[in-house]
Design a protein around this motif. Sequence first.
Motif, short mmCIF file in Angstrom:
data_model
loop_
_atom_site.label_atom_id
_atom_site.label_comp_id
_atom_site.label_asym_id
_atom_site.label_seq_id
_atom_site.Cartn_x
_atom_site.Cartn_y
_atom_site.Cartn_z
N SER A 131 -3.20 0.74 -0.26
CA SER A 131 -4.42 1.02 -1.01
C SER A 131 -4.49 2.38 -2.22
O SER A 131 -3.77 3.16 -1.95
N LEU A 132 -5.19 1.85 -3.04
CA LEU A 132 -5.61 3.09 -3.76
C LEU A 132 -6.32 4.22 -3.36
O LEU A 132 -6.22 5.19 -3.71
N ASP A 133 -7.18 3.84 -2.11
CA ASP A 133 -7.78 4.90 -1.51
C ASP A 133 -6.63 6.04 -0.90
O ASP A 133 -6.70 7.21 -1.05
N ARG A 134 -5.38 5.64 -0.18
CA ARG A 134 -4.33 6.29 0.18
C ARG A 134 -3.80 7.09 -1.12
O ARG A 134 -3.52 8.31 -1.00
N ALA A 135 -3.57 6.39 -2.25
CA ALA A 135 -3.08 7.16 -3.41
C ALA A 135 -3.95 8.27 -3.89
O ALA A 135 -3.22 9.31 -4.24
N ALA A 136 -5.07 7.87 -3.88
CA ALA A 136 -5.99 8.79 -4.44
C ALA A 136 -6.03 9.90 -3.32
O ALA A 136 -6.26 11.17 -3.98
N THR A 137 -6.14 9.82 -2.09
CA THR A 137 -6.36 10.73 -0.99
C THR A 137 -5.15 11.80 -1.35
O THR A 137 -5.25 13.04 -1.17
N VAL A 138 -3.83 11.40 -1.28
CA VAL A 138 -2.70 12.20 -1.44
C VAL A 138 -2.69 13.12 -2.72
O VAL A 138 -2.46 14.35 -2.86
N LEU A 139 -3.35 12.46 -3.95
CA LEU A 139 -3.57 13.17 -4.91
C LEU A 139 -4.81 14.16 -4.96
O LEU A 139 -4.30 15.40 -5.42
N ILE A 140 -5.60 13.91 -4.21
CA ILE A 140 -6.62 14.94 -4.19
C ILE A 140 -6.10 16.23 -3.43
O ILE A 140 -6.38 17.16 -3.51
N ILE A 141 -5.27 15.68 -2.14
CA ILE A 141 -4.64 17.04 -1.35
C ILE A 141 -3.85 17.95 -2.28
O ILE A 141 -3.96 19.18 -1.97
#
Length: 336
Positions: free
Chosen positions: A255-265
Amino acid sequence: MSATDISMSPAVRDFAHRHRLRWWEPLPWIVAIGFFFLFPRHLGIGTEILVTILFALSLDLVLGYAGIVTLGHAAFFGLGAYAVGMLAHHGIWSEPLSGLVIAAVVAGIFGLLSGLILLRTTGLTLLMLTLCMMLLLEEAANLGQTWTGGYDGLPTVPIDPILGRFAFNPLIPDVQYMYILCVLFVGFIVVRTIVYSPFGESLTGIRENTLRMHAVGAPVRKRLVICYTISGAIAGVAGALWAQSNAYVNMSTFSLDRAATVLIIIVLGGYGRLYGAFIGAVAYMALSHYLAKIYPTAWQLGLGILLVCIAMFARNGILGMFDSLVARLRGKRVGP
């Protein structure tokens, strides 16, 4: 200072010293082991944090050190998860350690093949292509009903005991926690070795000035593809650990949510810093947990405000703030 140090040039001496273990580097591992004994009822969230740290490390390698901008890194995470999940669910292979190797190989091969194509581009084009690649894999998982379970995913992923002795228990994830911690340690050693090697130094040079690296004769594209492949393999291992520890796989791994989350981290902790993945993952998971308790319907608002403040006022995340604070304190001490 030794005679060897005196004979070295300052640049070589600085490079050699960076390999040495600093006094504070064992602290995250001491904290992780202490968490196992002090908070046995929270090992479930602990395993999720450890997997997220490994995933963030893989992204930091390509984004923080090589400067490869990507929004589709979850593609490798999902490939690793589905590689292990499909083999175990269909009764083909369920041994956990060799499953990690299989996941790394599958994700690494995909990283190599996609890197040869995608890394011909840069900037916004590369960003969108990596995103499209991830979405295509997500749709493939949705259409592959027979093997992937389609939209519902694979509800059961049976995993054999580790080394034939330590069985996974979904209710008491103590084995999962220590298993993932050991794999994370190995993955961190691999990334640390790469970063502090001449190869890692060349990646930093490519990030800072690609044209100059071309001018000195460095094989820029080749090194970027190698870095992208290694990063994909590590992300695949993180996805495999997620599938093994949760005993299921679904399309959220792509999901895009997972990709965006790790980028935010990475942004939150500090990119290109190794331990930024640790700080960012812990901070993000803790903030998400407590903000959701305080305001369940709009917890992301508080997190968003924090990220805006980090982006505007903190140079390179939480670790950057810490470095600035230390520099100011030292300046005050040496000042008149």
